[in-house]
Design a protein around this motif. Structure first.
Motif, mmCIF file in Angstrom:
data_model
loop_
_atom_site.group_PDB
_atom_site.id
_atom_site.type_symbol
_atom_site.label_atom_id
_atom_site.label_comp_id
_atom_site.label_asym_id
_atom_site.label_seq_id
_atom_site.Cartn_x
_atom_site.Cartn_y
_atom_site.Cartn_z
ATOM 1 N N VAL A 1 43.175 26.693 15.086
ATOM 2 C CA VAL A 1 43.080 26.868 16.428
ATOM 3 C C VAL A 1 42.850 28.213 16.544
ATOM 4 O O VAL A 1 41.953 28.479 17.632
ATOM 5 N N GLU A 2 43.592 29.170 16.215
ATOM 6 C CA GLU A 2 43.524 30.618 16.566
ATOM 7 C C GLU A 2 42.540 31.086 15.136
ATOM 8 O O GLU A 2 42.975 31.113 14.093
ATOM 9 N N THR A 3 41.745 32.066 15.625
ATOM 10 C CA THR A 3 40.801 32.739 14.666
ATOM 11 C C THR A 3 39.918 33.622 15.609
ATOM 12 O O THR A 3 39.687 33.492 16.648
ATOM 13 N N THR A 4 39.555 34.693 14.776
ATOM 14 C CA THR A 4 38.822 35.695 15.471
ATOM 15 C C THR A 4 37.639 35.617 14.484
ATOM 16 O O THR A 4 36.712 36.637 14.480
ATOM 17 N N LEU A 5 37.204 34.758 13.655
ATOM 18 C CA LEU A 5 35.937 34.778 12.911
ATOM 19 C C LEU A 5 35.372 33.635 12.955
ATOM 20 O O LEU A 5 34.141 33.537 12.697
ATOM 21 N N ASP A 6 35.855 32.311 13.064
ATOM 22 C CA ASP A 6 35.515 30.980 12.871
ATOM 23 C C ASP A 6 34.516 30.622 13.921
ATOM 24 O O ASP A 6 34.660 30.891 14.982
ATOM 25 N N CYS A 7 33.139 29.983 13.636
ATOM 26 C CA CYS A 7 32.249 29.443 14.479
ATOM 27 C C CYS A 7 31.961 28.077 14.156
ATOM 28 O O CYS A 7 31.638 27.777 12.834
ATOM 29 N N VAL A 8 31.509 27.261 14.912
ATOM 30 C CA VAL A 8 30.822 26.037 14.660
ATOM 31 C C VAL A 8 29.570 25.900 14.731
ATOM 32 O O VAL A 8 28.913 26.731 15.697
ATOM 33 N N GLY A 9 28.816 25.709 13.434
ATOM 34 C CA GLY A 9 27.333 25.667 13.611
ATOM 35 C C GLY A 9 26.546 24.342 12.892
ATOM 36 O O GLY A 9 27.190 23.737 12.047
ATOM 37 N N PRO A 10 25.285 24.316 13.087
ATOM 38 C CA PRO A 10 24.732 22.990 12.722
ATOM 39 C C PRO A 10 23.851 23.489 11.325
ATOM 40 O O PRO A 10 23.524 24.686 11.026
ATOM 41 N N PHE A 11 23.607 22.256 10.625
ATOM 42 C CA PHE A 11 22.545 22.548 9.470
ATOM 43 C C PHE A 11 21.657 21.393 9.637
ATOM 44 O O PHE A 11 21.844 20.433 10.401
ATOM 45 N N ALA A 12 20.627 21.736 8.989
ATOM 46 C CA ALA A 12 19.309 20.715 9.277
ATOM 47 C C ALA A 12 18.338 21.099 7.921
ATOM 48 O O ALA A 12 18.181 22.176 7.435
ATOM 49 N N CYS A 13 17.453 20.363 7.914
ATOM 50 C CA CYS A 13 16.267 20.566 6.919
ATOM 51 C C CYS A 13 15.214 21.130 7.607
ATOM 52 O O CYS A 13 14.113 21.717 6.970
ATOM 53 N N GLU A 14 14.996 21.077 8.854
ATOM 54 C CA GLU A 14 13.942 21.622 9.644
ATOM 55 C C GLU A 14 14.319 22.292 11.053
ATOM 56 O O GLU A 14 15.362 21.951 11.394
#
Length: 378
Positions: free
Chosen positions: A152-165
């Motif tokens: 819940v608590e972070t100063t670093l973490d990000c949600v991000g996507p993966f894809a092939c294109e």
């Protein structure tokens, strides 16, 4: 081993079609437990509501195909997990898939889904992307909602996507971030200016970065980020303190993998003085990156300094902490960064081209990455 912890087909509004996506098991999906691929959390009750990013994907017509496997508690770079199994690296089954979002990268690379979501605290999207030969984006810190994401608590973490294109990755970003301008992310980038960061990496990978810039036909100049090594060390201190704060209590369960227990016990030794020093480095390095981006639209450098080691070597104790030497610093600074598959002369394996942009300029990174993607296909 499967890239998934559990597979299902979750849709919204009875839509039958739509692109498919996997969700890392540190992100809540209503009706399913969020276990972070750990035996210590195996009995966690099911989440009662979707994480914001999951709900936005469903509202945009994406089909969720399951929970993606991961390095236990998102606290490791190899992707090896003796409890839930180790996902198979699509580029080379003998090599580590990278961590912590190993299952997400593998699910995309193996063609099981169109895209996947991971989380990136110290390189955990970009690292697996480079290992597995796919694209992975760490957005600007704070840009994508983390409500319903562990820790819940972070100063670093990000949600991000993966894809092939890139076109698919841009679609995924448009779904999880209401402020993301898809049209801007697809604009022409042929006039962009590139700063090539001088780094310590294998000569073949450094050459591949230079070759990619040449093939893309982009104006470039050399850039020195002298504090990048300090930023790597500072990033380690911050992630150690924050992960101990979030998960240190699980050491007492006796259910953690041996590697996780050892890392958490070591992380508990992070001092207030260590964190004060890390915050000072954060300020210095962030300012240095901002200055470098004053004369360039993006910075480019290798994602990883070398190709991923073998599973055998990792299990024998070969250290992998240096894998994050070029990616972790940009978690500390909060700048958006993307890893694009990078061909290496004489190798069947691809490395990663890391593209870093100004904070909030995630769309520009995507546009430049699409330009590189097209150039490297020729």
């Amino acid at each position: 081993m499967s890239a998934f912890i559990s597979e299902f087909d979750l849709r919204a509004h009875d839509r039958i079609d739509g692109p498919t996506i996997a969700i890392k098991d540190s992100i809540d999906i209503a009706g399913y437990p969020t276990t972070a691929a750990s035996r210590a959390l195996a009995d966690t009750p099911a989440a009662t509501e979707h994480a914001d990013v999951v709900q936005r994907l469903l509202d945009a017509g994406w089909r969720i195909k399951g929970k993606a496997n991961m390095h236990e508690l998102a606290f490791g770079m190899t992707g090896i997990n003796e409890f839930t199994g180790t996902p198979r690296n699509p580029q080379d089954a003998t090599r580590i898939p990278g961590g912590s979002s190993s299952g997400s990268a593998c699910a995309v690379g193996l063609g099981l889904v169109d895209a996947a979501l991971g989380t990136d605290t110290g390189g955990s999207v970009r690292g697996p992307a480079a290992c597995c030969g796919v694209i992975g984006l760490k957005p600007t810190f704070g840009r994508v909602s983390r409500r319903g994401v562990a820790p819940v608590e972070t100063t670093l973490d990000c949600v991000g996507p993966f894809a092939c294109e890139m076109r698919v990755l841009v679609d995924a970003m448009g779904a999880i971030d209401p402020s993301f301008d898809v049209n801007s992310a697809r604009r022409d980038a042929s006039k962009m200016r590139v700063g090539i960061v001088a780094v310590d990496a294998d000569a073949s990978i450094r050459k591949a970065v230079d070759d990619a810039v040449r093939r893309a036909g982009l104006a470039s100049r050399g850039v020195a980020l002298e504090s990048i090594g300090d930023a790597f060390t500072a990033g380690l201190a911050v992630i150690n303190a924050e992960t101990w704060h979030a998960f240190g209590h699980l050491v007492e369960t006796g259910k953690l993998g041996a590697d996780l227990e050892a890392r958490l016990r070591s992380a508990s030794n992070t001092t207030a003085a260590d964190l004060d020093a890390a915050e000072n480095v954060r300020r210095i390095f962030t300012a240095a990156v901002d200055r470098a981006l004053g004369d360039a639209d993006v910075l480019v450098l290798p994602t990883l300094p070398a190709l991923p080691i073998t599973l055998e070597a990792a299990r024998a104790g070969t250290s992998v902490i240096a894998m994050s030497s070029l990616i972790r610093p940009f978690n500390l600074s909060g700048h958006p960064a993307l890893s694009l598959p990078l061909p290496i002369e004489g190798s069947t394996l691809k490395a990663g081209l890391q593209i870093v942009g100004r904070r909030g300029a995630d769309e520009k990174i995507c546009a430049v990455a699409a330009h590189f993607e097209a150039a490297l296909r020729q």
